[in-house]
Write a protein that holds these residues in place. Structure first.
Motif, mmCIF file in Angstrom:
data_model
loop_
_atom_site.group_PDB
_atom_site.id
_atom_site.type_symbol
_atom_site.label_atom_id
_atom_site.label_comp_id
_atom_site.label_asym_id
_atom_site.label_seq_id
_atom_site.Cartn_x
_atom_site.Cartn_y
_atom_site.Cartn_z
ATOM 1 N N HIS A 11 0.850 -1.191 0.000
ATOM 2 C CA HIS A 11 0.000 0.000 0.000
ATOM 3 C C HIS A 11 0.885 1.239 0.000
ATOM 4 O O HIS A 11 2.086 1.152 0.221
ATOM 5 C CB HIS A 11 -0.974 0.009 1.173
ATOM 6 C CG HIS A 11 -0.321 0.055 2.524
ATOM 7 N ND1 HIS A 11 0.415 -0.990 3.028
ATOM 8 C CD2 HIS A 11 -0.279 1.027 3.460
ATOM 9 C CE1 HIS A 11 0.867 -0.674 4.235
ATOM 10 N NE2 HIS A 11 0.465 0.552 4.509
ATOM 11 N N THR A 133 2.278 10.569 -10.577
ATOM 12 C CA THR A 133 2.630 11.082 -11.904
ATOM 13 C C THR A 133 2.124 12.531 -11.991
ATOM 14 O O THR A 133 2.840 13.455 -11.671
ATOM 15 C CB THR A 133 2.019 10.237 -13.043
ATOM 16 O OG1 THR A 133 0.644 10.036 -12.773
ATOM 17 C CG2 THR A 133 2.759 8.934 -13.227
ATOM 18 N N GLY A 134 0.876 12.714 -12.371
ATOM 19 C CA GLY A 134 0.352 14.066 -12.531
ATOM 20 C C GLY A 134 0.803 14.668 -13.842
ATOM 21 O O GLY A 134 1.577 14.068 -14.603
HETATM 22 C C1 FMN Z 1 0.827 5.255 -12.947
HETATM 23 C C2 FMN Z 1 0.269 5.746 -11.649
HETATM 24 C C3 FMN Z 1 0.233 7.093 -11.375
HETATM 25 C C4 FMN Z 1 -0.304 7.576 -10.183
HETATM 26 N N1 FMN Z 1 -0.299 8.916 -9.944
HETATM 27 C C5 FMN Z 1 -0.764 9.377 -8.768
HETATM 28 C C6 FMN Z 1 -0.692 10.768 -8.474
HETATM 29 O O1 FMN Z 1 -0.198 11.573 -9.251
HETATM 30 N N2 FMN Z 1 -1.192 11.182 -7.293
HETATM 31 C C7 FMN Z 1 -1.744 10.295 -6.387
HETATM 32 O O2 FMN Z 1 -2.167 10.742 -5.328
HETATM 33 N N3 FMN Z 1 -1.798 8.976 -6.645
HETATM 34 C C8 FMN Z 1 -1.329 8.493 -7.801
HETATM 35 N N4 FMN Z 1 -1.384 7.153 -8.058
HETATM 36 C C9 FMN Z 1 -2.061 6.243 -7.118
HETATM 37 C C10 FMN Z 1 -1.241 5.908 -5.875
HETATM 38 O O3 FMN Z 1 0.083 5.549 -6.230
HETATM 39 C C11 FMN Z 1 -1.859 4.741 -5.075
HETATM 40 O O4 FMN Z 1 -1.719 3.536 -5.784
HETATM 41 C C12 FMN Z 1 -3.317 4.965 -4.751
HETATM 42 O O5 FMN Z 1 -3.418 6.095 -3.936
HETATM 43 C C13 FMN Z 1 -3.955 3.757 -4.034
HETATM 44 O O6 FMN Z 1 -3.323 3.511 -2.838
HETATM 45 P P1 FMN Z 1 -2.631 2.109 -2.523
HETATM 46 O O7 FMN Z 1 -1.392 2.013 -3.394
HETATM 47 O O8 FMN Z 1 -2.330 2.173 -1.056
HETATM 48 O O9 FMN Z 1 -3.606 1.026 -2.836
HETATM 49 C C14 FMN Z 1 -0.822 6.658 -9.232
HETATM 50 C C15 FMN Z 1 -0.754 5.285 -9.489
HETATM 51 C C16 FMN Z 1 -0.212 4.829 -10.677
HETATM 52 C C17 FMN Z 1 -0.157 3.334 -10.928
#
Ligand code: FMN
Length: 182
Positions: A11, A133-134
């Motif tokens: 997570h 990313t963003g």
């Molecule tokens: C390619 C990719 C880009 C992401 N970009 C962002 C982002 O810019 N901001 C963000 O808050 N979460 C982003 N996420 C999601 C988080 O990394 C995270 O996976 C999500 O908040 C779910 O939480 P968990 O990993 O605990 O399940 C991104 C995930 C992926 C796979």
């Protein structure tokens, strides 16, 4: 944490503070990244590590991108501070080379796998991380400053550090409707 527990409990930690990864923890994180699945051994990734002044340099790059987009005031100031949300940010760039059997998407996927492997290695070492990313990941000024050209893709900014408050994994999404058997 054994491998099964790690896979079932991976997570993200969005709120991160010091200490960041030590040198030996960083070595293990990078080594895990370079273990990503890799069709034809192209090693289609580059890891750009930012800490200390590096975070300021990354903030300056974001600042220039935001300025070019016409941001002003607080929004502009915020751009510079984004990377300082963690003690370390590793930018993962998919470095694409032309190959008859390995299309661009596969090289992007390899680099994405590297991000997750690095996040998991951070977790095993008692650290936390989040894959972000963003719009900056696709911004031409950011791409150029970080060395992404052509089909290269900035697949992630992996923020790493110590969790401000240890959070539990979210409930795993249901598999209903997401699995079919042929
Ligand atoms: C390619 C990719 C880009 C992401 N970009 C962002 C982002 O810019 N901001 C963000 O808050 N979460 C982003 N996420 C999601 C988080 O990394 C995270 O996976 C999500 O908040 C779910 O939480 P968990 O990993 O605990 O399940 C991104 C995930 C992926 C796979």
């Amino acid at each position: 944490m054994d491998a099964k527990a790690l896979l079932l409990n991976r997570h993200s930690q969005p709120r991160l503070t010091y200490p960041g990864p030590t040198d030996s923890q960083l070595d293990a994180i990078l080594a895990a990244g370079s273990r990503a699945p890799d069709h034809a051994g192209l090693t289609p990734w580059e890891f750009v590590v930012a800490q200390d002044e590096g975070l300021e340099r990354l903030g300056e790059i974001y600042f220039q991108a935001a300025q070019a987009d016409g941001a002003e005031g607080e929004a502009l100031a915020r751009a510079r501070l984004l990377p300082t949300r963690a003690p370390m940010v590793i930018t993962v760039i998919a470095k694409v080379t032309s190959h008859p059997k390995v299309p661009t998407v596969e090289q992007h996927l390899s680099a994405g796998c590297a991000v997750m492997a690095m996040q998991m290695m951070a977790l095993t070492q008692g650290l936390g991380g989040i894959w972000r990313t963003g719009s900056y990941a696709r911004h031409p000024i950011v791409r150029e400053a970080l060395g992404a050209t052509g089909e290269d893709e900035i697949v992630g900014f992996l923020y790493l550090g110590t969790a401000v408050k240890e959070t539990q994994p979210r409930t795993a999404p249901a598999l209903n409707g997401r699995v079919r058997h042929l």
